[in-house]
Structures are given as C-alpha cells and as structure tokens.
Design a protein around this motif. Structure first.
Motif, PDB file in Angstrom:
ATOM      1  N   ILE A 141       0.836  -1.202   0.000  1.00 32.62           N
ATOM      2  CA  ILE A 141       0.000   0.000   0.000  1.00 32.62           C
ATOM      3  C   ILE A 141       0.871   1.253   0.000  1.00 32.62           C
ATOM      4  O   ILE A 141       0.614   2.215  -0.717  1.00 32.62           O
ATOM      5  CB  ILE A 141      -0.951  -0.010   1.212  1.00 32.62           C
ATOM      6  CG1 ILE A 141      -1.941  -1.169   1.099  1.00 32.62           C
ATOM      7  CG2 ILE A 141      -1.687   1.317   1.329  1.00 32.62           C
ATOM      8  CD1 ILE A 141      -2.842  -1.322   2.299  1.00 32.62           C
ATOM      9  N   GLU A 142       1.962   1.239   0.808  1.00 34.41           N
ATOM     10  CA  GLU A 142       2.853   2.386   0.839  1.00 34.41           C
ATOM     11  C   GLU A 142       3.532   2.591  -0.502  1.00 34.41           C
ATOM     12  O   GLU A 142       3.716   3.720  -0.968  1.00 34.41           O
ATOM     13  CB  GLU A 142       3.902   2.180   1.942  1.00 34.41           C
ATOM     14  CG  GLU A 142       3.315   2.255   3.360  1.00 34.41           C
ATOM     15  CD  GLU A 142       4.363   2.013   4.421  1.00 34.41           C
ATOM     16  OE1 GLU A 142       5.545   1.787   4.048  1.00 34.41           O
ATOM     17  OE2 GLU A 142       4.020   2.036   5.620  1.00 34.41           O
ATOM     18  N   LEU A 161       2.254   1.800  -3.387  1.00 32.19           N
ATOM     19  CA  LEU A 161       1.243   2.329  -4.287  1.00 32.19           C
ATOM     20  C   LEU A 161       1.063   3.828  -4.083  1.00 32.19           C
ATOM     21  O   LEU A 161       1.002   4.605  -5.045  1.00 32.19           O
ATOM     22  CB  LEU A 161      -0.081   1.599  -4.065  1.00 32.19           C
ATOM     23  CG  LEU A 161      -1.280   2.085  -4.873  1.00 32.19           C
ATOM     24  CD1 LEU A 161      -1.016   1.904  -6.360  1.00 32.19           C
ATOM     25  CD2 LEU A 161      -2.555   1.346  -4.468  1.00 32.19           C
ATOM     26  N   ILE A 162       1.033   4.265  -2.807  1.00 27.93           N
ATOM     27  CA  ILE A 162       0.885   5.702  -2.512  1.00 27.93           C
ATOM     28  C   ILE A 162       2.079   6.486  -3.015  1.00 27.93           C
ATOM     29  O   ILE A 162       1.950   7.571  -3.592  1.00 27.93           O
ATOM     30  CB  ILE A 162       0.681   5.896  -1.003  1.00 27.93           C
ATOM     31  CG1 ILE A 162      -0.644   5.247  -0.541  1.00 27.93           C
ATOM     32  CG2 ILE A 162       0.687   7.383  -0.640  1.00 27.93           C
ATOM     33  CD1 ILE A 162      -0.845   5.266   0.952  1.00 27.93           C
ATOM     34  N   ALA A 163       3.238   5.894  -2.815  1.00 23.31           N
ATOM     35  CA  ALA A 163       4.445   6.567  -3.278  1.00 23.31           C
ATOM     36  C   ALA A 163       4.467   6.700  -4.795  1.00 23.31           C
ATOM     37  O   ALA A 163       4.924   7.710  -5.337  1.00 23.31           O
ATOM     38  CB  ALA A 163       5.675   5.805  -2.788  1.00 23.31           C
ATOM     39  N   ASN A 164       3.959   5.716  -5.494  1.00 25.44           N
ATOM     40  CA  ASN A 164       3.941   5.751  -6.955  1.00 25.44           C
ATOM     41  C   ASN A 164       3.028   6.865  -7.461  1.00 25.44           C
ATOM     42  O   ASN A 164       3.322   7.545  -8.436  1.00 25.44           O
ATOM     43  CB  ASN A 164       3.481   4.396  -7.499  1.00 25.44           C
ATOM     44  CG  ASN A 164       3.497   4.343  -9.012  1.00 25.44           C
ATOM     45  OD1 ASN A 164       4.565   4.385  -9.628  1.00 25.44           O
ATOM     46  ND2 ASN A 164       2.310   4.280  -9.604  1.00 25.44           N
ATOM     47  N   PHE A 165       1.899   7.039  -6.790  1.00 25.94           N
ATOM     48  CA  PHE A 165       0.968   8.113  -7.204  1.00 25.94           C
ATOM     49  C   PHE A 165       1.481   9.486  -6.838  1.00 25.94           C
ATOM     50  O   PHE A 165       1.064  10.488  -7.407  1.00 25.94           O
ATOM     51  CB  PHE A 165      -0.400   7.895  -6.561  1.00 25.94           C
ATOM     52  CG  PHE A 165      -1.237   6.857  -7.247  1.00 25.94           C
ATOM     53  CD1 PHE A 165      -1.688   7.044  -8.540  1.00 25.94           C
ATOM     54  CD2 PHE A 165      -1.549   5.666  -6.599  1.00 25.94           C
ATOM     55  CE1 PHE A 165      -2.453   6.081  -9.176  1.00 25.94           C
ATOM     56  CE2 PHE A 165      -2.300   4.696  -7.229  1.00 25.94           C
ATOM     57  CZ  PHE A 165      -2.763   4.901  -8.524  1.00 25.94           C
ATOM     58  N   SER A 166       2.405   9.542  -5.864  1.00 28.37           N
ATOM     59  CA  SER A 166       2.935  10.838  -5.421  1.00 28.37           C
ATOM     60  C   SER A 166       4.039  11.367  -6.335  1.00 28.37           C
ATOM     61  O   SER A 166       4.455  12.529  -6.217  1.00 28.37           O
ATOM     62  CB  SER A 166       3.457  10.731  -3.983  1.00 28.37           C
ATOM     63  OG  SER A 166       2.428  10.335  -3.103  1.00 28.37           O
TER      64      SER A 166
END
Length: 222
Positions: free
Chosen positions: A213-214, A216-221
C-alpha cells in the motif's frame, strides 16, 4: 485487491485508467451478456438464474394465472356451444319423431285396409329402421349434453387452482416486501463503497500488505 491487480496498477499510467462511467458501462454489458447466455443446468446449484423476465418467479406465476383464466373462459364457451348444439339436436329429433309417428299410423291403416299391397308393409319396416336410427341419435345427443355439463363442473377446479396460485403469489410478495423492509439501509446502494475482494486474514497469498500500500501511494505521489 490481489497482488496481481496491484502490480498491474503500479505498472500502468494513471491517465490511461478507465473512468467510473466506462467501468459502469462495462459492468452493464457483462451483466447483459451473462443474462442472455445463461442456461439452467440441473446439476449446478450456483449461480442462480439472472433476474430476467424469464426467471422472475412472480412474473411467471402471473402469466400462468392470466393465461389459465383466458383458456378456461375459451373452454367454457366451447362447452356451452356443444351443449346448445345438443339441445338443438334434441328439439329437431322430437319434430322428426312426431312426423314418423304420424306416418306410421297412416301406413298401418293403409296396410290393414289393403293387406295384399306389400308396399305399405315394406314402408312400415323402413320406417321402423329409421325410427331406430333416430332413437340412436337422440341417445347420443343426450350423452353429448350430459358430458358437456360434467366437463363444465370439472373445469371449476381450474378456477380453484388459479385462486391457489394467486394466494401463493400474494404470500411471496408479502415476504418480498418484508425482506426489503428488513434489509433496508439509510445509505443508497449506489453511494456505498465497493467490497474488498480479499481482506487481511483471508486464506490467500494475494492479499495486499502494508508495504504494498505504501509503495502504491508513493507511486501516485511521483
């Protein structure tokens, strides 16, 4: 979300992802295709038939009661026509029988007056045969009339069966309304969050963990 779905999402371009409207259209198309291609298999218990008009139970029962009532009315009309025709035959036979009776009396007088004239005797024999045939017609007409009346009495059970089906329909509709009221929610279903396919603790290896999940969030950021 499974690990495979997460990997596909991480490797995809966010701008290329389908929007909500496209996803909804795809779901509707898939649903229509499933409904149109569905075939009932007696050996398979799941999934149940889709809720199309062909599989909606109350719809089918409503069709049965409506069609049964129409056909029962048509059958009653035919039986009534047969019974009326039998009564017409009886009336006609009575008229012919009266004529035969008068002719028999006439021929008997002529035969007694002219015993050596064999024509009168022969006509009397023919008249007896004709009267016998007329009696057979009269008996057959009575059977037709009685049978049509008995058939009408038997058809009364059709109406009883229709009333039983209607009672079943009413009970099913009452249960449906009760169940709908029992499971009614305050939030509209269209506004609810969709359920997760896999949840932490499920017996599967395709569960997204905290690290995934982290990532995935980092990829969108980025």
């Amino acid at each position: 979300m499974t690990q495979e779905e997460l990997n596909a999402l991480l490797n995809s371009d966010v701008s290329e992802l389908p929007d909500e409207e496209e996803l909804q259209e795809e779901k509707e198309e898939a649903k229509e295709e499933l409904s149109s291609n569905f075939r009932i298999d007696q050996e398979v218990n799941w999934p149940p038939p889709p809720p199309t008009n062909e599989h909606k139970v109350v719809h089918q029962l409503d069709d049965v009661t409506r069609d049964s009532e129409v056909k029962a009315t048509e059958t009653f009309d035919k039986l009534e026509a047969i019974n009326n025709a039998g009564m017409d035959i009886e009336d006609s036979v009575k008229v012919i029988s009266g004529f035969f009776k008068s002719q028999k009396e006439l021929l008997e007088k002529l035969h007694a007056q002219f015993p050596d004239f064999h024509t009168f005797g022969d006509k009397l024999e023919e008249l007896k045969k004709a009267q016998s045939a007329l009696d057979t017609i009269m008996d057959s007409s009575d059977i037709i009339s009685n049978s049509s009346l008995e058939a009408m009495d038997i058809m009364q059970y059709q109406d009883i069966h229709r009333q039983k089906i209607e009672r079943v329909i009413n009970v099913m509709r009452a249960l449906s309304r009760y169940m709908s009221s029992l499971f009614e929610g305050r939030i509209d279903d269209s506004k609810r969050v969709s359920s997760a396919v896999h949840i932490q603790g499920d017996k599967t290896e395709n569960v997204v963990n905290d690290d995934d999940i982290e990532a995935l969030i980092a990829n969108f950021s980025k």
